[in-house]
Scaffold this active site. Structure first.
Site: not given
Length: 292
Positions: A125-127
């Site tokens: 979802g992120c990173g």
């Protein structure tokens, strides 16, 4: 480009209206011992599949706004393309499961991307999108050579201008923002998202579409500054980052190596500079107060 759903040429897909960026939900409020019922606006969060030449590269959880800009910014900050011109076509499709941002790139670019995909552990979802290689995760940011200097007052005015423009955050109090500011022109582009990385990717896409000379401005962030944010800022090409929250130590080292001036903990009464202070026109030494 806009985020208006494009009718998909594939017969099995049915284009749908984009979901709203926020929804009102019922909740029970407990304050000072009193209980009341009512509604609150909360941000929408949807899976966004970023595909290249028909192959899904990553699925990100994001706010359903500025998806075309998000796709372009992601492609740029991930190094998949070097400029918007290298994306042959781009379209946004809303389906039952979420949103697809479909991009087509030259075959030789796709071959390089396919080789990179073998280093992916899977979408996140992120990173860093599941990159397994530690060397890839902490790769150096692009070197920034912007030489525009700014007064402390300009930086504080820029951050003060950001809050009133965060319409989705005003409604929900639950999203991040990234904005591009130039002295004398104000905030020229702003993006909001439930994810801080997504907000910055959207801003990078907006700036690329508009053709801003980003060496002349400041990147404003409402979040903490991690290494990924510095890496994306380097792709944007700004010489100065101004953030509300503090940076990580790795972000500071990355900004130092990239030649970026990193200002953080920006408040109405001042801020802290962690790297390359030369771009901030500070008062003369005799007028400065020494802080231990």
């Amino acid at each position: 480009m806009t985020d208006t759903p494009v009718t998909c040429p594939l017969p099995q897909d049915t284009a749908l209206p984009a979901p709203p960026p926020a929804r009102r939900v019922e909740r029970v409020q407990v304050r000072d011992g009193a209980v009341s019922t009512g509604e609150r606006a909360v941000p929408e969060e949807v899976p966004v599949a970023l595909t290249f030449n028909g192959t899904t590269h990553a699925v990100m959880m994001a706010s359903p706004t500025d998806i075309s800009d998000f796709a372009l910014g992601f492609a740029l900050t991930e190094g998949i393309v070097a400029s918007a011109a290298e994306i042959l076509s781009r379209e946004v499709i809303v389906v039952e499961e979420g949103i697809e941002a479909r991009m087509w790139i030259a075959e030789e670019k796709m071959k390089h991307l396919s080789a990179r995909r073998r280093a992916l552990a899977g979408p996140t979802g992120c990173g860093l999108c599941g990159v397994e290689s530690l060397a890839e995760a902490v790769k150096p940011a692009a070197l920034v050579t912007a030489d525009t200097a700014f007064s402390p007052a300009t930086l504080l005015d820029a951050m003060a201008a950001l809050g009133p423009l965060q319409s989705l955050n005003h409604e929900t109090r639950a999203v991040h923002a990234a904005a591009y500011f130039e002295p004398g022109r104000g905030i020229l582009a702003l993006a909001e998202d439930v994810g801080r990385h997504n907000a910055l990717d959207k801003l990078v896409g907006k700036a690329a579409e508009a053709g801003f000379d980003t060496a002349r401005g400041i990147l404003l962030l409402t979040s903490r500054v991690s290494i990924e944010m510095v890496q994306k800022a380097a792709v944007l090409g700004v010489g100065v980052i101004a953030a509300v929250s503090a940076p990580t130590s790795l972000a500071i080292r990355t900004a130092e190596a990239a030649g970026i001036t990193l200002c953080a903990i920006v408040r109405a009464d001042g801020f802290e500079i962690f790297t390359h202070p030369g771009r901030i026109a500070l008062p003369s030494p005799e007028r400065q107060n020494h802080v231990a």
